[in-house]
Design an enzyme around this catalytic site. Structure first.
Site, PDB file in Angstrom:
ATOM      1  N   GLY A 150      -3.676  17.325 -13.060  1.00 47.06           N
ATOM      2  CA  GLY A 150      -5.021  17.747 -12.687  1.00 47.06           C
ATOM      3  C   GLY A 150      -6.078  16.935 -13.411  1.00 47.06           C
ATOM      4  N   CYS A 151      -7.300  17.010 -12.910  1.00 47.67           N
ATOM      5  CA  CYS A 151      -8.382  16.189 -13.466  1.00 47.67           C
ATOM      6  C   CYS A 151      -8.750  16.608 -14.889  1.00 47.67           C
ATOM      7  CB  CYS A 151      -9.601  16.227 -12.544  1.00 47.67           C
ATOM      8  SG  CYS A 151     -10.161  17.890 -12.105  1.00 47.67           S
TER       9      CYS A 151
END
Length: 347
Positions: A150-151
């Site tokens: 994920g970011c």
């Protein structure tokens, strides 16, 4: 020796991450996009829906068909929302077909996924056949299914990796203040992302509940097993792209900024997408927007013994499509910078 051109399929092409994959892969010299797919039963020229692609792609979105994808392509990217790929990927896993999944469906064990994503998880037998791959620490795997991080997790883990890998983090003092631009919330409109609420405003959300918390913690534990918890808060800020991580940590031993800076410099010395700022300098979001870079800066308080780490990335590139391409480059033996030599959109 000439490298083989690989054929790529993308599922979920109309989301932000899917469109970013189209944009970036256009300039990858060893990639040909052979099909793009949606999970709805309709077809449409991609340039009709997205005029910025006119003259760049003459390709039609088609319904999802795993057999067709495996017959025509060498790899498939899933750029779908969480909760979608888990129900679609079994044929690819069974065939050991290369997949890079940008969603969160295979980042966690089934039990943790159900608790944090509040969705029915994929069977654990499928999850066990996937690999979570932070691209800058990529290691060869026996699986062809890569769960892209994920970011928020990417920016946070890169900020903490040199410390955790040397078991330097005080497990009771790991505090992360994470801020993201609105594209990180996806394309679906919510009250928080509505212009009138987001403009000229800062909103904290999912306090102690963000789904990237267990993802970050699990990877930190692989580096430093005694870590049990982190304090992690997220906020939306009124910009299109970018993540700004402010990490506040205490360390297990007395040190100095010089020593810490050398640790980060040596850890990332041969990692082309990680830039450690000079001592006394902290990065800002604008210097990474439009790139696959993560820029990291340090500040150490000798009085409080807290180290402040600032980590900035473009959430749509380093935090999603760019890292996915970096993982693809590793998987197929390309130079990891292939197709990702980008200069920041500074103005």
């Amino acid at each position: 020796m000439a490298l083989k051109v690989i054929k790529v399929a993308i599922v979920g092409v109309t989301g932000y991450s899917g469109l970013e994959l189209l944009r970036l892969l256009k300039n990858h010299r060893y990639v040909e996009i052979v099909s793009i797919h949606n999970t709805a039963n309709h077809s449409r020229m991609i340039a009709e829906a997205y005029p910025h692609l006119k003259g760049m792609y003459k390709i039609t979105t088609t319904p999802f068909d795993p057999l067709h994808i495996m017959q025509e392509a060498d790899i498939v990217f899933f750029a779908t929302s969480s909760g979608v790929s888990k129900d679609l990927v079994a044929p690819f896993i069974a065939a050991h077909f290369p997949v890079i999944d940008l969603s969160g469906d295979f980042r966690l064990p089934a039990e943790d996924y159900a608790s944090w994503y509040h969705k029915t998880p994929a069977p654990q037998t499928l999850i066990d056949q996937t690999t979570y791959s932070l691209a800058d620490f990529y290691s060869a795997s026996t699986t062809n299914y890569i769960a892209n991080p994920g970011c928020y997790a990417t920016a946070t883990l890169l900020a903490l990796a040199p410390l955790a890998q040397h078991h330097l983090l005080d497990k009771h003092n790991i505090i992360i203040d994470a801020k993201s631009g609105l594209s990180g919330a996806g394309k679906s409109l919510t009250t928080a992302s509505h212009f009138i609420n987001a403009n000229e405003n800062v909103t904290m959300y999912k306090v102690n509940q963000h789904q990237h918390i267990p993802e970050i913690t699990r990877q930190l534990q692989k580096w430093q097993p005694n870590i049990e918890h982190i304090q992690f808060n997220t906020s939306l800020i009124p910009i299109n792209r970018g993540i700004f991580i402010s990490a506040y940590v205490k360390l297990n031993e007395d040190t100095s900024l010089d020593v810490l800076h050398q640790l980060y410099t040596s850890t990332y010395y041969q990692k082309p997408f990680i830039r450690v700022m000079p001592e006394g300098t902290l990065p800002n979001i604008k210097q990474v927007v439009g790139t696959n870079f993560a820029d990291i800066g340090l500040a150490y308080n000798q009085d409080t013994k807290y180290l402040t780490i600032v980590s900035v990335i473009d959430n749509m590139i380093k935090g999603a499509a760019g890292q996915a391409i970096q993982n693809m480059n590793h998987l197929f033996g390309f130079d990891e910078t292939m197709g990702l030599e980008l200069i920041a959109q500074y103005a």
